[in-house]
Write a protein that holds these residues in place. Sequence first.
Motif, PDB file in Angstrom:
ATOM      1  N   GLU A  44     -16.379  -0.681   0.706  1.00 61.55           N
ATOM      2  CA  GLU A  44     -16.297  -2.124   0.505  1.00 61.55           C
ATOM      3  C   GLU A  44     -15.029  -2.681   1.155  1.00 61.55           C
ATOM      4  O   GLU A  44     -15.071  -3.714   1.834  1.00 61.55           O
ATOM      5  N   ALA A  45     -13.906  -2.001   0.956  1.00 61.71           N
ATOM      6  CA  ALA A  45     -12.638  -2.441   1.541  1.00 61.71           C
ATOM      7  C   ALA A  45     -12.699  -2.359   3.066  1.00 61.71           C
ATOM      8  O   ALA A  45     -12.256  -3.276   3.767  1.00 61.71           O
ATOM      9  N   ARG A  46     -13.258  -1.278   3.588  1.00 62.43           N
ATOM     10  CA  ARG A  46     -13.357  -1.105   5.038  1.00 62.43           C
ATOM     11  C   ARG A  46     -14.207  -2.217   5.650  1.00 62.43           C
ATOM     12  O   ARG A  46     -13.837  -2.813   6.656  1.00 62.43           O
ATOM     13  N   GLN A  47     -15.342  -2.527   5.037  1.00 59.01           N
ATOM     14  CA  GLN A  47     -16.225  -3.575   5.548  1.00 59.01           C
ATOM     15  C   GLN A  47     -15.551  -4.944   5.482  1.00 59.01           C
ATOM     16  O   GLN A  47     -15.672  -5.743   6.418  1.00 59.01           O
ATOM     17  N   ALA A  48     -14.850  -5.210   4.394  1.00 56.49           N
ATOM     18  CA  ALA A  48     -14.155  -6.489   4.271  1.00 56.49           C
ATOM     19  C   ALA A  48     -13.107  -6.637   5.368  1.00 56.49           C
ATOM     20  O   ALA A  48     -13.031  -7.673   6.040  1.00 56.49           O
ATOM     21  N   LEU A  49     -12.305  -5.600   5.577  1.00 55.72           N
ATOM     22  CA  LEU A  49     -11.267  -5.658   6.605  1.00 55.72           C
ATOM     23  C   LEU A  49     -11.857  -5.783   7.999  1.00 55.72           C
ATOM     24  O   LEU A  49     -11.310  -6.472   8.858  1.00 55.72           O
ATOM     25  N   ALA A  50     -12.984  -5.132   8.230  1.00 58.57           N
ATOM     26  CA  ALA A  50     -13.617  -5.149   9.553  1.00 58.57           C
ATOM     27  C   ALA A  50     -14.077  -6.547   9.954  1.00 58.57           C
ATOM     28  O   ALA A  50     -14.129  -6.864  11.141  1.00 58.57           O
ATOM     29  N   VAL A  51     -14.405  -7.381   8.963  1.00 56.11           N
ATOM     30  CA  VAL A  51     -14.855  -8.741   9.272  1.00 56.11           C
ATOM     31  C   VAL A  51     -13.791  -9.796   8.940  1.00 56.11           C
ATOM     32  O   VAL A  51     -14.080 -10.982   8.889  1.00 56.11           O
ATOM     33  N   GLY A  52     -12.569  -9.353   8.694  1.00 57.48           N
ATOM     34  CA  GLY A  52     -11.464 -10.267   8.470  1.00 57.48           C
ATOM     35  C   GLY A  52     -11.356 -10.822   7.057  1.00 57.48           C
ATOM     36  O   GLY A  52     -10.620 -11.775   6.826  1.00 57.48           O
ATOM     37  N   ASN A  54     -10.511 -10.197   2.873  1.00 59.37           N
ATOM     38  CA  ASN A  54      -9.628  -9.388   2.035  1.00 59.37           C
ATOM     39  C   ASN A  54     -10.463  -8.593   1.039  1.00 59.37           C
ATOM     40  O   ASN A  54     -11.361  -9.145   0.406  1.00 59.37           O
ATOM     41  N   PRO A  55     -10.156  -7.311   0.868  1.00 60.52           N
ATOM     42  CA  PRO A  55     -10.840  -6.528  -0.168  1.00 60.52           C
ATOM     43  C   PRO A  55     -10.299  -6.896  -1.545  1.00 60.52           C
ATOM     44  O   PRO A  55      -9.276  -7.572  -1.652  1.00 60.52           O
ATOM     45  N   MET A  56     -10.982  -6.445  -2.590  1.00 58.20           N
ATOM     46  CA  MET A  56     -10.514  -6.704  -3.953  1.00 58.20           C
ATOM     47  C   MET A  56      -9.130  -6.085  -4.147  1.00 58.20           C
ATOM     48  O   MET A  56      -8.877  -4.954  -3.716  1.00 58.20           O
ATOM     49  N   LEU A  57      -8.243  -6.812  -4.800  1.00 55.85           N
ATOM     50  CA  LEU A  57      -6.868  -6.351  -4.978  1.00 55.85           C
ATOM     51  C   LEU A  57      -6.804  -5.034  -5.742  1.00 55.85           C
ATOM     52  O   LEU A  57      -6.042  -4.147  -5.388  1.00 55.85           O
ATOM     53  N   MET A  85       2.366  -6.171  -1.264  1.00 55.98           N
ATOM     54  CA  MET A  85       2.288  -7.628  -1.354  1.00 55.98           C
ATOM     55  C   MET A  85       3.481  -8.332  -0.706  1.00 55.98           C
ATOM     56  O   MET A  85       3.538  -9.559  -0.690  1.00 55.98           O
ATOM     57  N   ALA A  86       4.424  -7.590  -0.142  1.00 56.67           N
ATOM     58  CA  ALA A  86       5.610  -8.176   0.482  1.00 56.67           C
ATOM     59  C   ALA A  86       5.234  -8.954   1.744  1.00 56.67           C
ATOM     60  O   ALA A  86       4.130  -8.813   2.278  1.00 56.67           O
ATOM     61  N   ASP A  87       6.161  -9.757   2.214  1.00 62.46           N
ATOM     62  CA  ASP A  87       5.947 -10.521   3.447  1.00 62.46           C
ATOM     63  C   ASP A  87       5.873  -9.630   4.681  1.00 62.46           C
ATOM     64  O   ASP A  87       5.353 -10.040   5.703  1.00 62.46           O
ATOM     65  N   ASP A  88       6.391  -8.423   4.578  1.00 63.41           N
ATOM     66  CA  ASP A  88       6.361  -7.475   5.690  1.00 63.41           C
ATOM     67  C   ASP A  88       4.925  -6.980   5.881  1.00 63.41           C
ATOM     68  O   ASP A  88       4.333  -6.401   4.970  1.00 63.41           O
ATOM     69  N   PRO A  89       4.336  -7.172   7.061  1.00 61.73           N
ATOM     70  CA  PRO A  89       2.946  -6.763   7.276  1.00 61.73           C
ATOM     71  C   PRO A  89       2.752  -5.263   7.512  1.00 61.73           C
ATOM     72  O   PRO A  89       1.618  -4.789   7.527  1.00 61.73           O
ATOM     73  N   ALA A  90       3.820  -4.494   7.665  1.00 57.26           N
ATOM     74  CA  ALA A  90       3.703  -3.073   8.016  1.00 57.26           C
ATOM     75  C   ALA A  90       2.878  -2.269   7.013  1.00 57.26           C
ATOM     76  O   ALA A  90       2.005  -1.495   7.434  1.00 57.26           O
ATOM     77  N   PRO A  91       3.109  -2.391   5.683  1.00 54.21           N
ATOM     78  CA  PRO A  91       2.293  -1.612   4.745  1.00 54.21           C
ATOM     79  C   PRO A  91       0.803  -1.957   4.841  1.00 54.21           C
ATOM     80  O   PRO A  91      -0.052  -1.064   4.836  1.00 54.21           O
ATOM     81  N   GLN A  92       0.488  -3.239   4.945  1.00 53.80           N
ATOM     82  CA  GLN A  92      -0.918  -3.643   5.037  1.00 53.80           C
ATOM     83  C   GLN A  92      -1.553  -3.164   6.338  1.00 53.80           C
ATOM     84  O   GLN A  92      -2.710  -2.744   6.353  1.00 53.80           O
TER      85      GLN A  92
END
Length: 119
Positions: A44-52, A54-57, A85-92
């Motif tokens: 579910e998370a992979r599919q959500a990310l693939a189409v832009g 957000n997956p469930m938190l 959840m930080a402003d830094d995009p690296a973890p995401q």
Amino acid sequence: MGNRLEGTATFDYEGQTYRLTLNNRVLMDAERVLGYSSLDAAEEARQALAVGRNPMLRTVVAIFYGALHQNHPAVTEDEAIDMFMADDPAPQNAFKEILLGVEPPKPVGNGKKKAAAKK
């Protein structure tokens, strides 16, 4: 033969390098938090990310924390949440990399054998 479910990614956060590992152990541990199959949650998370989308938190937190904890056992769940959840995009970005880079297993059905055709 390699594990189709295993993926790794590294990222830098606040001056430290972290490594995420997505494997069967992470998915098994995530099921305790999610209350349902982590294979379904990861897909579910992979599919959500693939189409832009957000997956469930709670899916993200369960899998991200587990993937981080594999290599950094001193990191707490709260620290992982703050990091993600930080402003830094690296973890995401690293999380997206491991989710999009693994091949989930093909569904196997309900485990029942098909009835033999009558002749």
